[in-house]
Design an enzyme around this catalytic site. Structure first.
Site, short mmCIF file in Angstrom:
data_model
loop_
_atom_site.label_atom_id
_atom_site.label_comp_id
_atom_site.label_asym_id
_atom_site.label_seq_id
_atom_site.Cartn_x
_atom_site.Cartn_y
_atom_site.Cartn_z
N LYS A 146 47.15 33.79 44.02
CA LYS A 146 47.71 34.93 43.28
C LYS A 146 49.17 34.66 42.91
CE LYS A 146 49.03 38.63 45.23
NZ LYS A 146 49.30 39.87 45.92
N ASP A 199 45.87 41.29 41.99
CA ASP A 199 46.41 41.99 43.15
C ASP A 199 45.56 43.24 43.38
OD1 ASP A 199 47.11 43.74 41.15
OD2 ASP A 199 49.20 43.94 41.77
#
Ligand code: SF4
Length: 232
Positions: A120, A138
């Site tokens: 991420k 997220d």
């Protein structure tokens, strides 16, 4: 969600915010990387508060190494998990100096090889600093993708793969920001604000909250405040 609806979904979000940006404050790619590492399980607002003074002093990995782990810890002690984050930032700065000439690599494998940098974080850096068509999933993007039907998946990686497949050309670089901001400010975790949502007619969520003050329920129609009639 159908192809045309996906295009319209992003067209509307893009129209409302033509130049979306991360809310993290940074002056260069290295500072962005550090800010994203610090932001894990913390808010952007909290990270910005801590990094304003830090980034006046530190702009490069070499300057971070000169500051040292204890010095860094003093700057970031208001951020959750600051001890392990300080360790990771010092370790990744050492690697950037030793293996990348003090630069942040524009490569996912090289980024994820750095301590504290997961997929991420790498995707955020690739997108925000290098303009790559990456989708950093997220908690907000995961929720919005699943609720709307835009990108359903049981894991962040599954949602990311769906987004890679489905987001149309003109919106691929900005999609990550539009979805995060939409999740943070409109499609909120506890109570989605469907009554003011610009994509309400395109969204497949079954428990829409169609009036301010209404509550969501697990399945079925939206629940409206007592005394009001259904808007759906
Ligand atoms: S209609 Fe509600 S659930 Fe759907 S995207 Fe908008 S805020 Fe989220």
């Amino acid at each position: 969600m159908k192809k045309d609806d996906i295009f319209e979904f992003f067209r509307r979000l893009a129209e409302l915010n033509p130049s979306p940006e991360t809310e993290l404050e940074f002056g260069n790619t290295y500072q962005l990387l550090v800010a994203v590492v610090l932001s894990a399980q913390s808010t952007d607002v909290g990270v910005n508060k801590a990094t304003r003074a830090l980034f006046r002093e530190v702009r490069t990995p070499a300057q971070m190494l000169a500051l040292g782990e204890e010095g860094l810890r003093q700057h970031i002690r208001t951020i959750g998990l600051f001890n392990s984050k300080a360790k990771n930032v010092i370790a990744l700065s050492e690697i950037l100096e030793r293996e990348h000439g003090g630069e942040v690599p524009a490569d996912r494998d090289a980024l994820t090889a750095l301590p504290g940098v997961g997929r991420k974080t790498a995707n955020v850096v690739l997108n925000c600093a290098f303009g790559a068509e990456t989708f950093a999933v997220d908690t907000h993007i995961f929720r919005v993708g699943n609720r709307t039907g835009l990108a359903r998946g049981k894991t962040p990686l599954a949602v990311e793969k769906q987004l890679e497949k489905k987001v149309p050309g003109p919106f691929r670089v900005g999609a990550h920001h539009w979805l995060i901001l939409h999740g943070r400010y409109v499609c909120k975790a506890r109570t989605p604000e469907c009554w003011r949502c610009p994509v309400v007619d395109l969204c497949a969520y079954k428990s829409k909250v169609l009036q301010k003050g209404g509550k969501e329920r697990a399945a079925g129609k939206a629940v409206l405040p007592s005394g009001s009639s259904s808007a759906s």
